[in-house]
Scaffold this motif. Structure first.
Motif, PDB file in Angstrom:
ATOM      1  N   ALA A 140       0.833  -1.207   0.000  1.00  0.00           N
ATOM      2  CA  ALA A 140       0.000   0.000   0.000  1.00  0.00           C
ATOM      3  C   ALA A 140       0.868   1.257   0.000  1.00  0.00           C
ATOM      4  O   ALA A 140       0.607   2.207  -0.747  1.00  0.00           O
ATOM      5  CB  ALA A 140      -0.928   0.001   1.209  1.00  0.00           C
ATOM      6  N   ASN A 141       1.914   1.259   0.817  1.00  0.00           N
ATOM      7  CA  ASN A 141       2.828   2.408   0.856  1.00  0.00           C
ATOM      8  C   ASN A 141       3.563   2.581  -0.469  1.00  0.00           C
ATOM      9  O   ASN A 141       3.748   3.705  -0.946  1.00  0.00           O
ATOM     10  CB  ASN A 141       3.828   2.266   2.003  1.00  0.00           C
ATOM     11  CG  ASN A 141       3.207   2.521   3.353  1.00  0.00           C
ATOM     12  OD1 ASN A 141       2.232   3.264   3.461  1.00  0.00           O
ATOM     13  ND2 ASN A 141       3.751   1.911   4.381  1.00  0.00           N
ATOM     14  N   LEU A 142       3.979   1.472  -1.057  1.00  0.00           N
ATOM     15  CA  LEU A 142       4.666   1.533  -2.346  1.00  0.00           C
ATOM     16  C   LEU A 142       3.739   2.077  -3.434  1.00  0.00           C
ATOM     17  O   LEU A 142       4.145   2.907  -4.258  1.00  0.00           O
ATOM     18  CB  LEU A 142       5.182   0.141  -2.731  1.00  0.00           C
ATOM     19  CG  LEU A 142       5.999   0.054  -4.010  1.00  0.00           C
ATOM     20  CD1 LEU A 142       7.266   0.913  -3.894  1.00  0.00           C
ATOM     21  CD2 LEU A 142       6.362  -1.387  -4.320  1.00  0.00           C
ATOM     22  N   THR A 143       2.480   1.655  -3.402  1.00  0.00           N
ATOM     23  CA  THR A 143       1.495   2.151  -4.373  1.00  0.00           C
ATOM     24  C   THR A 143       1.279   3.657  -4.200  1.00  0.00           C
ATOM     25  O   THR A 143       1.254   4.411  -5.172  1.00  0.00           O
ATOM     26  CB  THR A 143       0.160   1.400  -4.219  1.00  0.00           C
ATOM     27  OG1 THR A 143       0.393   0.008  -4.411  1.00  0.00           O
ATOM     28  CG2 THR A 143      -0.859   1.899  -5.220  1.00  0.00           C
ATOM     29  N   MET A 144       1.140   4.086  -2.948  1.00  0.00           N
ATOM     30  CA  MET A 144       0.948   5.517  -2.675  1.00  0.00           C
ATOM     31  C   MET A 144       2.169   6.329  -3.105  1.00  0.00           C
ATOM     32  O   MET A 144       2.042   7.400  -3.688  1.00  0.00           O
ATOM     33  CB  MET A 144       0.693   5.758  -1.182  1.00  0.00           C
ATOM     34  CG  MET A 144      -0.700   5.483  -0.749  1.00  0.00           C
ATOM     35  SD  MET A 144      -1.852   6.635  -1.514  1.00  0.00           S
ATOM     36  CE  MET A 144      -2.962   5.490  -2.258  1.00  0.00           C
ATOM     37  N   PHE A 145       3.359   5.810  -2.820  1.00  0.00           N
ATOM     38  CA  PHE A 145       4.576   6.526  -3.212  1.00  0.00           C
ATOM     39  C   PHE A 145       4.685   6.618  -4.736  1.00  0.00           C
ATOM     40  O   PHE A 145       5.070   7.653  -5.279  1.00  0.00           O
ATOM     41  CB  PHE A 145       5.825   5.857  -2.630  1.00  0.00           C
ATOM     42  CG  PHE A 145       7.091   6.563  -3.004  1.00  0.00           C
ATOM     43  CD1 PHE A 145       7.402   7.800  -2.455  1.00  0.00           C
ATOM     44  CD2 PHE A 145       7.957   6.023  -3.946  1.00  0.00           C
ATOM     45  CE1 PHE A 145       8.551   8.475  -2.817  1.00  0.00           C
ATOM     46  CE2 PHE A 145       9.106   6.687  -4.316  1.00  0.00           C
ATOM     47  CZ  PHE A 145       9.410   7.913  -3.746  1.00  0.00           C
ATOM     48  N   THR A 146       4.329   5.536  -5.423  1.00  0.00           N
ATOM     49  CA  THR A 146       4.357   5.543  -6.893  1.00  0.00           C
ATOM     50  C   THR A 146       3.382   6.582  -7.441  1.00  0.00           C
ATOM     51  O   THR A 146       3.694   7.317  -8.377  1.00  0.00           O
ATOM     52  CB  THR A 146       4.020   4.141  -7.443  1.00  0.00           C
ATOM     53  OG1 THR A 146       4.949   3.202  -6.908  1.00  0.00           O
ATOM     54  CG2 THR A 146       4.081   4.114  -8.957  1.00  0.00           C
ATOM     55  N   LEU A 147       2.187   6.656  -6.836  1.00  0.00           N
ATOM     56  CA  LEU A 147       1.198   7.650  -7.249  1.00  0.00           C
ATOM     57  C   LEU A 147       1.730   9.071  -7.028  1.00  0.00           C
ATOM     58  O   LEU A 147       1.606   9.936  -7.907  1.00  0.00           O
ATOM     59  CB  LEU A 147      -0.108   7.444  -6.480  1.00  0.00           C
ATOM     60  CG  LEU A 147      -1.211   8.475  -6.743  1.00  0.00           C
ATOM     61  CD1 LEU A 147      -1.705   8.380  -8.181  1.00  0.00           C
ATOM     62  CD2 LEU A 147      -2.363   8.282  -5.770  1.00  0.00           C
ATOM     63  N   LEU A 148       2.340   9.306  -5.862  1.00  0.00           N
ATOM     64  CA  LEU A 148       2.910  10.625  -5.576  1.00  0.00           C
ATOM     65  C   LEU A 148       4.001  10.983  -6.578  1.00  0.00           C
ATOM     66  O   LEU A 148       4.034  12.097  -7.116  1.00  0.00           O
ATOM     67  CB  LEU A 148       3.482  10.671  -4.156  1.00  0.00           C
ATOM     68  CG  LEU A 148       2.504  10.731  -3.003  1.00  0.00           C
ATOM     69  CD1 LEU A 148       3.235  10.625  -1.681  1.00  0.00           C
ATOM     70  CD2 LEU A 148       1.703  12.010  -3.039  1.00  0.00           C
ATOM     71  N   ALA A 149       4.905  10.041  -6.828  1.00  0.00           N
ATOM     72  CA  ALA A 149       6.021  10.307  -7.746  1.00  0.00           C
ATOM     73  C   ALA A 149       5.516  10.561  -9.163  1.00  0.00           C
ATOM     74  O   ALA A 149       5.974  11.490  -9.844  1.00  0.00           O
ATOM     75  CB  ALA A 149       7.003   9.141  -7.721  1.00  0.00           C
TER      76      ALA A 149
END
Length: 198
Positions: A177-186
């Motif tokens: 979930a954190n990786l998905t959110m970070f990818t979305l932010l980036a």
């Protein structure tokens, strides 16, 4: 009314007309930046209609007004032609600052899970969203999309995850979930960087 076969030239001429009180150097810099942005956008999106590309940049009058305000002409009502030279630029935040604040909010919370990590993460996110919304570098559509994808959506997902007692157990779902959110932010901040205007 006669229409030109070159809408880009018409658009740049309209900006030049509206920004007539800027110094010649600043006006040429503005036009060169706009022309470069148009060329880059057309190269990245060759199927996009030129009208759509120009509409994304915004109304020539609005662009000229923003440039005048940055140069200090809009607020002070002075012109470099009045003998004062080029006024100092005011109220301009570099476009990288809100993007960095938004992009780093989640990693900061992940690296420092105890206070002050979450506190600073929220502070980064709110400050980045405010700076993005008050910036002259993006249109209203870009600002709204950026705030929703980098501030509202991650906050809603994190709050739902933390408040939900039925969330998946274990570290792997949380990591994904954190990786998905970070990818979305980036991805969103990279898109905003590409779509910025001078």
């Amino acid at each position: 009314m006669k229409t030109s076969a070159d809408p880009v030239r018409d658009y740049l001429c309209a900006v030049e007309r509206e920004a007539g009180v800027l110094s010649a150097d600043r006006r040429q810099e503005l036009l060169a930046d706009l022309a470069e942005h148009i060329d880059v956008t057309r190269a990245e999106r060759p199927d996009a209609a030129i009208g759509d590309v120009l509409a994304e940049l915004g109304d020539p009058r609005t662009i000229a007004a923003s440039a005048l305000a940055e140069a200090g002409n809009g607020a002070a009502g002075t012109s470099p032609r009045d003998g004062g030279g080029t006024p100092a630029r005011r109220g301009k935040v570099h476009p990288l600052i809100p993007l960095l604040l938004l992009a780093l909010s989640l990693p900061f919370m992940m690296v420092f899970p105890d206070l002050p990590g979450p506190l600073f993460g929220v502070l980064f996110r709110v400050t980045g969203a405010v700076l993005l919304c008050t910036s002259v570098h993006w249109s209203a559509v870009h600002k709204t999309t950026g705030v929703v994808l980098t501030a509202v959506l991650p906050t809603a997902v994190i709050a739902t995850w933390n408040l939900s007692s039925g969330g998946p157990a274990g570290d792997t779902p949380a990591f994904l979930a954190n990786l998905t959110m970070f990818t979305l932010l980036a991805a969103t901040t990279a898109w905003l960087w590409r779509m910025r205007r001078p």
